[in-house]
Design an enzyme around this catalytic site. Structure first.
Site, PDB file in Angstrom:
ATOM      1  N   HIS A   1     -15.009   4.855  10.125  1.00 49.01           N
ATOM      2  CA  HIS A   1     -13.493   5.013  10.386  1.00 49.01           C
ATOM      3  C   HIS A   1     -13.049   4.091  11.698  1.00 49.01           C
ATOM      4  O   HIS A   1     -14.049   3.237  12.092  1.00 49.01           O
ATOM      5  CB  HIS A   1     -13.096   6.404  10.650  1.00 49.01           C
ATOM      6  CG  HIS A   1     -13.987   6.888  11.693  1.00 49.01           C
ATOM      7  ND1 HIS A   1     -15.384   7.276  11.900  1.00 49.01           N
ATOM      8  CD2 HIS A   1     -13.334   7.355  13.246  1.00 49.01           C
ATOM      9  CE1 HIS A   1     -15.694   7.834  13.188  1.00 49.01           C
ATOM     10  NE2 HIS A   1     -14.736   7.517  13.770  1.00 49.01           N
TER      11      HIS A   1
ATOM     12  N   ASP B   1     -11.088   4.975  15.169  1.00 48.02           N
ATOM     13  CA  ASP B   1     -10.373   6.203  15.671  1.00 48.02           C
ATOM     14  C   ASP B   1      -8.874   5.963  15.757  1.00 48.02           C
ATOM     15  O   ASP B   1      -8.191   4.828  16.019  1.00 48.02           O
ATOM     16  CB  ASP B   1     -10.811   6.139  17.212  1.00 48.02           C
ATOM     17  CG  ASP B   1     -12.259   6.589  17.289  1.00 48.02           C
ATOM     18  OD1 ASP B   1     -12.763   7.078  16.245  1.00 48.02           O
ATOM     19  OD2 ASP B   1     -12.836   6.139  18.351  1.00 48.02           O
TER      20      ASP B   1
ATOM     21  N   HIS C   1     -16.539   2.108  12.960  1.00 40.99           N
ATOM     22  CA  HIS C   1     -17.707   2.884  13.338  1.00 40.99           C
ATOM     23  C   HIS C   1     -17.976   3.981  12.601  1.00 40.99           C
ATOM     24  O   HIS C   1     -17.188   4.698  11.830  1.00 40.99           O
ATOM     25  CB  HIS C   1     -17.624   3.042  15.078  1.00 40.99           C
ATOM     26  CG  HIS C   1     -16.814   4.106  15.266  1.00 40.99           C
ATOM     27  ND1 HIS C   1     -15.279   3.749  15.584  1.00 40.99           N
ATOM     28  CD2 HIS C   1     -17.092   5.358  15.514  1.00 40.99           C
ATOM     29  CE1 HIS C   1     -14.819   4.811  15.908  1.00 40.99           C
ATOM     30  NE2 HIS C   1     -15.590   5.803  16.100  1.00 40.99           N
TER      31      HIS C   1
ATOM     32  N   ARG D   1     -16.588  11.963  24.913  1.00 42.65           N
ATOM     33  CA  ARG D   1     -15.607  10.590  24.237  1.00 42.65           C
ATOM     34  C   ARG D   1     -14.127  10.568  24.987  1.00 42.65           C
ATOM     35  O   ARG D   1     -13.424  11.561  24.908  1.00 42.65           O
ATOM     36  CB  ARG D   1     -15.463  10.632  22.862  1.00 42.65           C
ATOM     37  CG  ARG D   1     -14.927   9.236  22.391  1.00 42.65           C
ATOM     38  CD  ARG D   1     -14.819   9.382  20.677  1.00 42.65           C
ATOM     39  NE  ARG D   1     -13.511   9.401  20.805  1.00 42.65           N
ATOM     40  CZ  ARG D   1     -12.673   9.573  19.521  1.00 42.65           C
ATOM     41  NH1 ARG D   1     -13.631   9.472  18.437  1.00 42.65           N
ATOM     42  NH2 ARG D   1     -11.544   9.836  19.592  1.00 42.65           N
TER      43      ARG D   1
HETATM   44  C1  SIN Z   1     -16.812   8.996  16.804  1.00 38.45           C
HETATM   45  O1  SIN Z   1     -16.370   8.892  15.723  1.00 38.45           O
HETATM   46  O2  SIN Z   1     -15.872   8.646  17.778  1.00 38.45           O
HETATM   47  C2  SIN Z   1     -18.013   9.594  17.626  1.00 38.45           C
HETATM   48  C3  SIN Z   1     -19.202   8.459  17.148  1.00 38.45           C
HETATM   49  C4  SIN Z   1     -20.540   8.980  17.273  1.00 38.45           C
HETATM   50  O3  SIN Z   1     -20.578  10.240  17.602  1.00 38.45           O
HETATM   51  O4  SIN Z   1     -21.607   8.315  17.559  1.00 38.45           O
END
Ligand code: SIN
Length: 289
Positions: free
Chosen positions: A100, A102, A256, A271
């Site tokens: 995806h 973000d 990612h 995050r």
């Molecule tokens: C995310 O998708 O923002 C998290 C990625 C992760 O936990 O590695």
């Protein structure tokens, strides 16, 4: 090999994307210019070994831009600007386990995300990234021209809303506010990156619903072919986290996913997401629940 910036040492992670930064201290504001230049060049950074508090994480992030508060993730206690990305030992689903970008459901999608590794499993739990510019540049001229004429709808509804698809259902309480999942945005399938000026693909398997102006079958064929192409290891890099690392990624330049290969173990990340700008040719569609 690598590059030196004062005390900082920068090593490339792969041919097309990503760099690893050693000996940085993200609390030191004089180091930010070099980190920003590396962010523009590599799209993904892992800044090793940062002993920082949530406030210091926020102060570093604010140098990239305004903080965008994620509507759906649980916030850290007393820190509404920091989202908790957590998987307990008894949970099966990991937040962000599918490819995806973000916040691509927003008309002005988030510029980037800045994640601090707090607790890691004994193995696995890496994050993988794709360079969307490299994936686009590997297509032939005819395909590039065809894709440049297309736009696609992205939505938060099927992932976070009341009518979410079964694969996104999760009663762990890690995501919430289903009623706030009303975003639909139209973005070009190929965007010109606002910082680098490079063209890159801007569709992703989680939030992109369909290509507009073609039949549903054609849309599935186009997106399916692009998703298979983008998943080539040629365009990827991997962050193998160590506790204390800070990862920074550009959401307009990458996909990612969190590798979900550590069942029975705990993983916790903090995050922060940074506001972006409207991409050329993007628009918000009517926001209806
Ligand atoms: C995310 O998708 O923002 C998290 C990625 C992760 O936990 O590695």
């Amino acid at each position: 090999m690598g590059k030196e910036h004062g005390l900082m040492h920068i090593e490339t992670l792969s041919t097309n994307i990503g760099a690893e930064i050693f000996n940085a201290d993200i609390r030191d504001k004089t180091q930010f210019d070099a980190i920003w230049e590396a962010f523009k060049e590599y799209s993904v950074l892992v800044i090793r070994n940062q002993a920082i508090t949530p406030e210091e994480h926020l102060a570093f992030s604010r140098q990239f831009g305004q903080i965008n508060i994620n509507r759906f993730f649980q916030p850290l206690e007393n820190q509404p600007e920091i989202s908790v990305v957590e998987k307990l030992a008894n949970q099966r689903r990991a937040i962000g386990q599918d490819w995806h970008t973000d916040h691509s459901y927003d008309a002005a999608p988030a510029m980037g995300s800045i994640m601090h590794a707090i607790a890691l499993p004994p193995y696995g739990g890496d994050t993988l990234f794709v360079s969307m510019a490299s994936a686009f540049e590997a297509l032939n001229d005819e395909k590039q021209l065809f894709l440049k004429g297309l736009s696609a709808i992205h939505s938060s509804k099927h992932v976070f809303g009341k009518q979410k698809q079964s694969k996104y259902r999760d009663d762990s309480g890690r995501t919430g506010n289903e009623e706030l999942a009303i975003q639909d945005a139209l973005h070009p399938v190929v965007i010109t990156h606002p910082l680098s000026g490079r063209d890159g693909l801007y569709v992703n398997p989680t939030f992109t619903e369909s290509v507009t102006g073609v039949s549903s079958k054609e849309s599935k064929t186009i997106l399916g072919a692009l998703y298979r192409h983008c998943q080539s290891p040629n365009f990827q890099c991997r962050i193998k986290w160590k506790t204390g690392d800070v990862g920074v990624w550009d959401n307009r330049a990458t996909w990612h996913k969190a590798e979900n290969n550590y069942h029975g173990h705990y993983r916790l990340m903090h995050r922060i997401t940074i506001e972006g700008c409207t991409l050329s040719g993007s628009k918000s569609l009517a926001q209806v629940p």
